[in-house]
Design a protein around this motif. Structure first.
Motif, PDB file in Angstrom:
ATOM      1  N   ALA A 236     -13.810 -21.154  -0.918  1.00 36.55           N
ATOM      2  CA  ALA A 236     -13.100 -22.098  -0.563  1.00 36.55           C
ATOM      3  C   ALA A 236     -13.227 -22.657   0.883  1.00 36.55           C
ATOM      4  O   ALA A 236     -13.397 -24.054   0.849  1.00 36.55           O
ATOM      5  CB  ALA A 236     -11.693 -21.731  -0.413  1.00 36.55           C
ATOM      6  N   GLU A 237     -14.051 -21.751   1.731  1.00 33.53           N
ATOM      7  CA  GLU A 237     -14.064 -22.182   3.023  1.00 33.53           C
ATOM      8  C   GLU A 237     -15.421 -23.057   2.864  1.00 33.53           C
ATOM      9  O   GLU A 237     -15.497 -24.275   3.762  1.00 33.53           O
ATOM     10  CB  GLU A 237     -14.459 -21.160   3.879  1.00 33.53           C
ATOM     11  CG  GLU A 237     -15.100 -21.517   5.162  1.00 33.53           C
ATOM     12  CD  GLU A 237     -15.081 -20.160   6.305  1.00 33.53           C
ATOM     13  OE1 GLU A 237     -15.275 -20.437   7.450  1.00 33.53           O
ATOM     14  OE2 GLU A 237     -15.090 -19.021   5.559  1.00 33.53           O
TER      15      GLU A 237
ATOM     16  N   ARG B 157      -5.966 -31.667   0.504  1.00 33.32           N
ATOM     17  CA  ARG B 157      -6.175 -32.707  -0.550  1.00 33.32           C
ATOM     18  C   ARG B 157      -5.451 -32.694  -1.746  1.00 33.32           C
ATOM     19  O   ARG B 157      -4.828 -31.819  -1.861  1.00 33.32           O
ATOM     20  CB  ARG B 157      -7.685 -32.247  -1.009  1.00 33.32           C
ATOM     21  CG  ARG B 157      -8.607 -32.035   0.155  1.00 33.32           C
ATOM     22  CD  ARG B 157     -10.406 -32.055  -0.342  1.00 33.32           C
ATOM     23  NE  ARG B 157     -10.907 -32.259   0.954  1.00 33.32           N
ATOM     24  CZ  ARG B 157     -11.512 -33.058   1.564  1.00 33.32           C
ATOM     25  NH1 ARG B 157     -11.358 -34.285   0.851  1.00 33.32           N
ATOM     26  NH2 ARG B 157     -12.451 -33.203   2.568  1.00 33.32           N
TER      27      ARG B 157
ATOM     28  N   VAL C 121      -5.647 -32.200  -5.363  1.00 35.54           N
ATOM     29  CA  VAL C 121      -6.754 -31.552  -6.187  1.00 35.54           C
ATOM     30  C   VAL C 121      -6.055 -31.835  -7.705  1.00 35.54           C
ATOM     31  O   VAL C 121      -5.002 -31.558  -8.006  1.00 35.54           O
ATOM     32  CB  VAL C 121      -6.573 -29.976  -5.950  1.00 35.54           C
ATOM     33  CG1 VAL C 121      -7.626 -29.358  -6.888  1.00 35.54           C
ATOM     34  CG2 VAL C 121      -7.111 -29.734  -4.731  1.00 35.54           C
TER      35      VAL C 121
ATOM     36  N   SER D  61      -5.821 -23.005  -1.285  1.00 37.14           N
ATOM     37  CA  SER D  61      -6.707 -23.463  -0.204  1.00 37.14           C
ATOM     38  C   SER D  61      -6.963 -24.717  -0.192  1.00 37.14           C
ATOM     39  O   SER D  61      -7.035 -25.430   0.725  1.00 37.14           O
ATOM     40  CB  SER D  61      -7.792 -22.283   0.111  1.00 37.14           C
ATOM     41  OG  SER D  61      -8.469 -22.533   1.159  1.00 37.14           O
ATOM     42  N   LEU D  62      -7.763 -25.258  -1.181  1.00 40.27           N
ATOM     43  CA  LEU D  62      -8.259 -26.628  -1.480  1.00 40.27           C
ATOM     44  C   LEU D  62      -7.219 -27.737  -1.315  1.00 40.27           C
ATOM     45  O   LEU D  62      -7.307 -28.761  -0.879  1.00 40.27           O
ATOM     46  CB  LEU D  62      -9.084 -26.733  -2.666  1.00 40.27           C
ATOM     47  CG  LEU D  62     -10.322 -25.705  -2.858  1.00 40.27           C
ATOM     48  CD1 LEU D  62     -10.861 -25.862  -4.323  1.00 40.27           C
ATOM     49  CD2 LEU D  62     -11.276 -26.025  -1.802  1.00 40.27           C
ATOM     50  N   SER D  63      -5.971 -27.263  -1.739  1.00 41.07           N
ATOM     51  CA  SER D  63      -4.900 -28.355  -1.828  1.00 41.07           C
ATOM     52  C   SER D  63      -4.119 -28.357  -0.616  1.00 41.07           C
ATOM     53  O   SER D  63      -3.242 -29.215  -0.453  1.00 41.07           O
ATOM     54  CB  SER D  63      -4.155 -28.226  -2.998  1.00 41.07           C
ATOM     55  OG  SER D  63      -3.294 -26.676  -2.958  1.00 41.07           O
TER      56      SER D  63
ATOM     57  N   LEU E 238      -9.576 -34.433  -5.020  1.00 37.90           N
ATOM     58  CA  LEU E 238     -10.848 -33.649  -5.387  1.00 37.90           C
ATOM     59  C   LEU E 238     -10.483 -33.400  -6.740  1.00 37.90           C
ATOM     60  O   LEU E 238      -9.585 -32.719  -7.334  1.00 37.90           O
ATOM     61  CB  LEU E 238     -10.789 -32.258  -4.356  1.00 37.90           C
ATOM     62  CG  LEU E 238     -11.568 -31.152  -4.750  1.00 37.90           C
ATOM     63  CD1 LEU E 238     -13.124 -31.610  -4.823  1.00 37.90           C
ATOM     64  CD2 LEU E 238     -11.427 -30.000  -3.929  1.00 37.90           C
TER      65      LEU E 238
ATOM     66  N   SER F  51     -15.809 -31.061  -7.695  1.00 38.81           N
ATOM     67  CA  SER F  51     -16.153 -29.656  -7.671  1.00 38.81           C
ATOM     68  C   SER F  51     -16.534 -29.035  -8.840  1.00 38.81           C
ATOM     69  O   SER F  51     -15.486 -29.055  -9.599  1.00 38.81           O
ATOM     70  CB  SER F  51     -15.025 -28.887  -6.967  1.00 38.81           C
ATOM     71  OG  SER F  51     -15.497 -27.530  -6.804  1.00 38.81           O
TER      72      SER F  51
ATOM     73  N   VAL G  52     -16.585 -25.045   0.583  1.00 39.56           N
ATOM     74  CA  VAL G  52     -16.112 -26.330   0.210  1.00 39.56           C
ATOM     75  C   VAL G  52     -15.618 -27.428   1.053  1.00 39.56           C
ATOM     76  O   VAL G  52     -15.612 -28.284   0.987  1.00 39.56           O
ATOM     77  CB  VAL G  52     -15.374 -26.141  -1.431  1.00 39.56           C
ATOM     78  CG1 VAL G  52     -15.008 -27.601  -1.976  1.00 39.56           C
ATOM     79  CG2 VAL G  52     -16.208 -25.519  -2.509  1.00 39.56           C
ATOM     80  N   ARG G  53     -14.584 -26.580   1.535  1.00 37.16           N
ATOM     81  CA  ARG G  53     -13.428 -27.431   2.597  1.00 37.16           C
ATOM     82  C   ARG G  53     -14.431 -27.968   3.581  1.00 37.16           C
ATOM     83  O   ARG G  53     -14.236 -28.971   4.029  1.00 37.16           O
ATOM     84  CB  ARG G  53     -12.401 -26.663   3.102  1.00 37.16           C
ATOM     85  CG  ARG G  53     -11.394 -26.139   2.237  1.00 37.16           C
ATOM     86  CD  ARG G  53     -10.117 -25.712   2.974  1.00 37.16           C
ATOM     87  NE  ARG G  53     -10.537 -24.924   3.939  1.00 37.16           N
ATOM     88  CZ  ARG G  53     -10.590 -23.346   3.967  1.00 37.16           C
ATOM     89  NH1 ARG G  53     -10.129 -22.910   2.858  1.00 37.16           N
ATOM     90  NH2 ARG G  53     -10.712 -22.913   4.900  1.00 37.16           N
TER      91      ARG G  53
ATOM     92  N   VAL H  77      -8.740 -20.272  -5.466  1.00 31.60           N
ATOM     93  CA  VAL H  77      -9.062 -21.243  -4.469  1.00 31.60           C
ATOM     94  C   VAL H  77      -8.328 -22.487  -4.532  1.00 31.60           C
ATOM     95  O   VAL H  77      -8.540 -23.138  -3.368  1.00 31.60           O
ATOM     96  CB  VAL H  77     -10.653 -21.587  -4.407  1.00 31.60           C
ATOM     97  CG1 VAL H  77     -11.513 -20.293  -4.577  1.00 31.60           C
ATOM     98  CG2 VAL H  77     -11.091 -22.504  -5.853  1.00 31.60           C
TER      99      VAL H  77
END
Length: 267
Positions: free
Chosen positions: A255-256, A49, A51, A44-46, A24, A93, A258-259, A41
């Motif tokens: 974040a939610e 993924r 990132v 949370s994204l990592s 990402l 993103s 996107v995830r 965020v």
């Protein structure tokens, strides 16, 4: 939150990498950097993924460019950062001006880009957005660390309800951060608003796209998100009740969505 790799090669953007899993790539906004645009965020994204967070010229640890910036340069630069980080393919993103960079990257590098999330962004700046950016640049030239610029940016990027809900001390802290946090490359990045037009690129996008609109955005108003949504084939949309600063106002919700979107693309 731990960055597992940080690099600053002469031929590339400075870049941090977090987590592991599918790639990402982040594209931050003008007058900002990766931490400012996405910081709350990233953790949370990592979680699931890899990132990759490059900084544009003049932001973070990336030196300012020797001449004017252009969209192709930024698009190619962030893609190069992801490849150097070991990601052969990745979603992007983009936030604010970073959405235009993400769109251009998807068109120039279709073999690498698997999906796009375009948050609080635009394809072509409206006259109102151009005036807002022109005022930003003028105030910054006059007094880059001044209260007047900090107050202007607070009013533009903070949603009205969110800003009205801050205490006096919180507002003062935000003003202090704005006054101290303008990167040296901000003016060169903001100058891109005079030239950005990715409208011809939108119909050429062939990957899944999520358009995240900030309903209370006073800087890049939701009309820009509607233009993206209408012109990109098959694009989906989510509306968040926030101003422009999504990471500050609605980090968990942002974040939610996107995830969830990227997980759905993976399936």
């Amino acid at each position: 939150m731990l960055a597992v790799m940080t690099s600053s090669l002469p031929s590339s953007f400075s870049c941090s990498v977090w987590g592991s899993g599918p790639g990402l790539l982040l594209a931050h906004g003008a007058g900002s950097d990766v931490q400012d645009s996405f910081g709350p965020v990233i953790e949370s994204l990592s979680e699931s993924r890899t990132v990759v967070g490059p900084d544009f010229p003049g932001s973070g640890s990336t030196p300012s460019a020797n001449g004017p910036l252009n969209l192709d340069m930024l698009a190619d630069g962030i893609v190069e950062s992801a490849v150097q980080a070991g990601a052969d393919s990745f979603a992007i993103s983009g936030f604010s001006m970073g959405t235009a960079v993400a769109v251009r990257a998807a068109v120039r590098h279709p073999e690498r880009v698997t999906a796009l999330v375009l948050s609080a962004g635009f394809a072509f700046p409206t006259p109102r957005l151009r005036l807002a950016v022109e005022t930003w640049r003028s105030l910054a030239r006059r007094d880059p660390a001044g209260r007047e610029l900090a107050a202007y940016l607070s009013l533009m990027v903070g949603g009205p309800d969110w800003l009205d809900g801050r205490s006096g001390a919180e507002v003062e802290e935000q003003l202090r951060l704005f006054a101290a946090g303008m990167p040296p490359g901000a003016d060169a990045q903001l100058a891109l608003f005079d030239h950005i037009d990715v409208r011809p690129d939108l119909a050429r996008i062939r990957v899944p796209v999520l358009v995240v609109s900030a309903a209370r955005d006073l800087l890049i108003t939701p009309v820009h998100s509607r233009e993206l949504l209408d012109a990109i084939p098959g694009a989906k949309s989510v509306v968040l009740e926030a101003g422009h600063a999504l990471a500050a106002e609605r980090p968990a919700e942002w974040a939610e969505v996107v995830r969830d979107f990227l997980d759905g693309v993976g399936r």
